[in-house]
Design a protein around this motif. Structure first.
Motif, PDB file in Angstrom:
ATOM      1  N   LEU A 268      43.200  84.112  70.489  1.00  0.00           N
ATOM      2  CA  LEU A 268      42.620  82.907  69.945  1.00  0.00           C
ATOM      3  C   LEU A 268      44.106  82.165  70.035  1.00  0.00           C
ATOM      4  O   LEU A 268      45.133  82.416  69.679  1.00  0.00           O
ATOM      5  N   ALA A 269      43.817  80.705  70.708  1.00  0.00           N
ATOM      6  CA  ALA A 269      45.164  80.026  70.644  1.00  0.00           C
ATOM      7  C   ALA A 269      44.766  78.331  70.640  1.00  0.00           C
ATOM      8  O   ALA A 269      43.487  78.175  70.838  1.00  0.00           O
ATOM      9  N   VAL A 270      45.501  77.705  70.502  1.00  0.00           N
ATOM     10  CA  VAL A 270      45.332  76.160  70.888  1.00  0.00           C
ATOM     11  C   VAL A 270      46.043  75.471  71.968  1.00  0.00           C
ATOM     12  O   VAL A 270      47.266  76.239  72.190  1.00  0.00           O
ATOM     13  N   GLY A 271      45.726  74.721  72.477  1.00  0.00           N
ATOM     14  CA  GLY A 271      46.292  74.325  73.650  1.00  0.00           C
ATOM     15  C   GLY A 271      45.902  72.714  73.857  1.00  0.00           C
ATOM     16  O   GLY A 271      45.370  71.929  73.010  1.00  0.00           O
TER      17      GLY A 271
ATOM     18  N   GLU B 299      37.250  80.804  77.216  1.00  0.00           N
ATOM     19  CA  GLU B 299      36.359  79.795  76.765  1.00  0.00           C
ATOM     20  C   GLU B 299      37.122  78.594  76.099  1.00  0.00           C
ATOM     21  O   GLU B 299      38.011  78.969  75.324  1.00  0.00           O
ATOM     22  N   VAL B 300      36.911  77.653  76.335  1.00  0.00           N
ATOM     23  CA  VAL B 300      37.761  76.343  75.728  1.00  0.00           C
ATOM     24  C   VAL B 300      36.732  75.495  74.980  1.00  0.00           C
ATOM     25  O   VAL B 300      35.550  75.174  75.258  1.00  0.00           O
ATOM     26  N   LEU B 301      37.053  75.061  73.537  1.00  0.00           N
ATOM     27  CA  LEU B 301      36.118  74.271  72.925  1.00  0.00           C
ATOM     28  C   LEU B 301      37.200  73.160  72.506  1.00  0.00           C
ATOM     29  O   LEU B 301      38.312  73.365  72.339  1.00  0.00           O
ATOM     30  N   SER B 302      36.509  72.039  72.168  1.00  0.00           N
ATOM     31  CA  SER B 302      37.054  70.805  71.730  1.00  0.00           C
ATOM     32  C   SER B 302      36.300  70.079  70.813  1.00  0.00           C
ATOM     33  O   SER B 302      35.142  70.232  70.835  1.00  0.00           O
ATOM     34  N   ASP B 303      36.998  69.717  69.606  1.00  0.00           N
ATOM     35  CA  ASP B 303      36.371  68.905  68.703  1.00  0.00           C
ATOM     36  C   ASP B 303      35.911  67.636  69.028  1.00  0.00           C
ATOM     37  O   ASP B 303      35.118  67.034  68.364  1.00  0.00           O
ATOM     38  N   ALA B 304      36.366  67.087  70.285  1.00  0.00           N
ATOM     39  CA  ALA B 304      35.477  65.945  70.770  1.00  0.00           C
ATOM     40  C   ALA B 304      34.160  66.230  71.313  1.00  0.00           C
ATOM     41  O   ALA B 304      33.367  65.295  71.439  1.00  0.00           O
TER      42      ALA B 304
ATOM     43  N   PRO C 109      42.307  64.457  79.787  1.00  0.00           N
ATOM     44  CA  PRO C 109      43.646  64.694  79.476  1.00  0.00           C
ATOM     45  C   PRO C 109      44.134  64.384  78.251  1.00  0.00           C
ATOM     46  O   PRO C 109      43.949  63.224  77.790  1.00  0.00           O
ATOM     47  N   GLY C 110      44.813  65.398  77.704  1.00  0.00           N
ATOM     48  CA  GLY C 110      45.479  64.834  76.200  1.00  0.00           C
ATOM     49  C   GLY C 110      44.688  65.312  75.224  1.00  0.00           C
ATOM     50  O   GLY C 110      45.147  65.413  74.153  1.00  0.00           O
ATOM     51  N   MET C 111      43.376  65.875  75.513  1.00  0.00           N
ATOM     52  CA  MET C 111      42.654  66.287  74.321  1.00  0.00           C
ATOM     53  C   MET C 111      43.096  67.717  73.652  1.00  0.00           C
ATOM     54  O   MET C 111      43.675  68.517  74.593  1.00  0.00           O
ATOM     55  N   PHE C 112      43.089  67.944  72.419  1.00  0.00           N
ATOM     56  CA  PHE C 112      43.310  69.223  71.872  1.00  0.00           C
ATOM     57  C   PHE C 112      42.150  70.036  72.116  1.00  0.00           C
ATOM     58  O   PHE C 112      40.919  69.688  72.170  1.00  0.00           O
ATOM     59  N   ALA C 113      42.597  71.378  72.477  1.00  0.00           N
ATOM     60  CA  ALA C 113      41.675  72.573  72.857  1.00  0.00           C
ATOM     61  C   ALA C 113      42.003  73.786  71.961  1.00  0.00           C
ATOM     62  O   ALA C 113      42.992  73.980  71.707  1.00  0.00           O
ATOM     63  N   ARG C 114      40.555  74.421  71.702  1.00  0.00           N
ATOM     64  CA  ARG C 114      40.692  75.665  71.315  1.00  0.00           C
ATOM     65  C   ARG C 114      40.416  76.689  72.351  1.00  0.00           C
ATOM     66  O   ARG C 114      39.454  76.439  72.977  1.00  0.00           O
ATOM     67  N   VAL C 115      41.329  77.803  72.437  1.00  0.00           N
ATOM     68  CA  VAL C 115      41.143  78.609  73.424  1.00  0.00           C
ATOM     69  C   VAL C 115      40.796  80.040  73.081  1.00  0.00           C
ATOM     70  O   VAL C 115      41.318  80.385  72.034  1.00  0.00           O
ATOM     71  N   ARG C 116      39.986  80.585  73.489  1.00  0.00           N
ATOM     72  CA  ARG C 116      39.444  82.113  73.388  1.00  0.00           C
ATOM     73  C   ARG C 116      39.426  82.796  74.522  1.00  0.00           C
ATOM     74  O   ARG C 116      38.763  82.696  75.397  1.00  0.00           O
ATOM     75  N   LEU C 117      40.500  83.667  74.750  1.00  0.00           N
ATOM     76  CA  LEU C 117      40.874  84.401  75.913  1.00  0.00           C
ATOM     77  C   LEU C 117      40.207  85.763  75.719  1.00  0.00           C
ATOM     78  O   LEU C 117      40.549  86.489  74.558  1.00  0.00           O
ATOM     79  N   ILE C 118      39.450  86.411  76.375  1.00  0.00           N
ATOM     80  CA  ILE C 118      38.778  87.685  76.500  1.00  0.00           C
ATOM     81  C   ILE C 118      39.893  88.512  77.035  1.00  0.00           C
ATOM     82  O   ILE C 118      39.861  88.659  78.314  1.00  0.00           O
ATOM     83  N   LEU C 119      40.394  89.456  76.292  1.00  0.00           N
ATOM     84  CA  LEU C 119      41.324  90.465  76.832  1.00  0.00           C
ATOM     85  C   LEU C 119      40.423  91.585  77.373  1.00  0.00           C
ATOM     86  O   LEU C 119      40.691  92.587  78.590  1.00  0.00           O
TER      87      LEU C 119
END
Length: 358
Positions: free
Chosen positions: A63-66, A225-230, A269-279
């Motif tokens: 998990l990461a933020v981008g 997977e990418v999720l955005s609060d917006a 562009p410029g939005m905050f994103a939550r990233v879930r990378l499947i390893l």
């Protein structure tokens, strides 16, 4: 009569003393074994809730933020100073590649272009005449070379004038959406001044950082997977595009860039994103509810397994945690039952009774 009264008083006192002694003895008596809540013998059963050890598919993930970025982005800036003669785009609208967006007054450059064309025509005619005369031996070879040189200079001057004229018109370098312009028609702008931004958001990039320990497990093309609060509740599929070869020495993290389709235009562009990378995808993982774990000194984790109506302590080794479930690497097998509520009242070997519906 007085003698009898004198006997009654000592007897009453003696009787009260005997009763007090008996009451004190009764209070000292140990509690019956049945009153004990724990223990291994024939004590009363402790009511508990249980959960079955089961297997499920589990994705090993990071998990990461981008931050979201445009696929292509540019701020149009003139290369030369001049006065704006026309603005040929609408703010917030799609602009096609190669279409003029801003034009500067180019009257002088057009005149220079016409002058260069006339000079080129004259140089070409002079070069033809000189060549003809040279063939008939009326002029020397040096005269012919000078004519050829003047022709080449005239051609270069035409190219220069054409380039100067082209610089007075700012074209869209790619298909994109025009931003908010900072200038108006008639305004004099200097070279390098920001006029308007152009963004290609049909595809977005998301940049995020992961610990350097995951670097051997990263590769282009991995799904994430990418999720955005917006856009709550929406999950956007993406894939890893590139991995920076340089690891950040300060945070010991590696920069990763992924791409995602944004044809619907929900993200910007410029939005905050939550990233879930499947390893890795693991189809059959043994799991139990997190509430079944009992932590002890030394970070040893235990569970109470229910065997034949009794609670048995079992040390377990755990792995991934996801959605309230925890992976059990060692200590349990699928199909067994563990106590999920009521562990605080238990000891190893204590009798248990499963609550209704448990």
């Amino acid at each position: 009569m007085p003698a009898r009264s004198r006997l009654i008083l000592p007897l009453s006192v003696a009787g009260l003393a005997v009763l007090a002694f008996l009451a004190w003895q009764a209070n000292r008596a140990p509690a019956p074994a049945a009153a004990s809540g724990g223990g291994g013998g024939g004590g009363a059963a402790v009511v508990v809730e249980v959960a079955e050890v089961r297997t499920m598919a589990l994705a090993e993930e990071a998990l990461a933020v981008g931050t979201l970025r445009s696929n292509e982005a540019v701020v149009l800036r003139p290369e030369v100073s001049g006065r704006i003669s026309a603005i040929r785009f609408e703010e917030g609208q799609m602009v096609r590649r190669g279409v003029p967006m801003v034009e500067l007054d180019a009257a002088i450059q057009r005149a220079e272009l016409q002058q260069a064309r006339a000079a080129l025509a004259l140089a070409e005619a002079d070069a033809r005449r000189t060549e003809d005369l040279f063939q008939r031996r009326f002029v020397s070879g040096s005269a012919r070379d000078e004519a050829v040189s003047r022709l080449q200079v005239a051609r270069a001057a035409l190219e220069l004038a054409t380039a100067r004229l082209a610089r007075m018109s700012l074209l869209a370098p790619f298909d994109g959406i025009a931003g908010i312009r900072q200038v108006s028609v008639g305004e004099y702008v200097k070279d390098g001044e920001a006029l308007v931004n152009l963004e290609d958001i049909s595809v977005l990039k998301v940049d995020f950082r992961l610990p350097e320990t995951l670097l051997p497990r990263l590769q282009p093309g991995q799904a994430l997977e990418v999720l955005s609060d917006a856009v709550p509740g929406e999950v956007f599929a993406a894939s890893v595009q590139a991995i920076d070869p340089l690891v950040d020495a300060q945070g010991r993290a590696v920069l990763v860039r992924a791409r995602l389709d944004n044809a619907a235009g929900q993200l910007r562009p410029g939005m905050f994103a939550r990233v879930r990378l499947i390893l890795a995808e693991r189809p059959a993982v043994t799991v139990i509810p997190e509430e079944a774990l009992v932590s002890t000194a030394g970070d040893v984790q235990l569970v109470y397994r229910v065997d034949d109506g009794r609670a048995r302590q079992v040390a377990v080794r755990t792995g991934l945690r996801r959605d309230g479930m925890v992976e059990v690497l060692d200590g349990l097998t699928a199909g067994e039952r563990v106590v999920s509520a009521g562990q605080l009242k238990l000891r190893d070997g204590a009798p248990v009774r499963v609550a209704a519906g448990g």
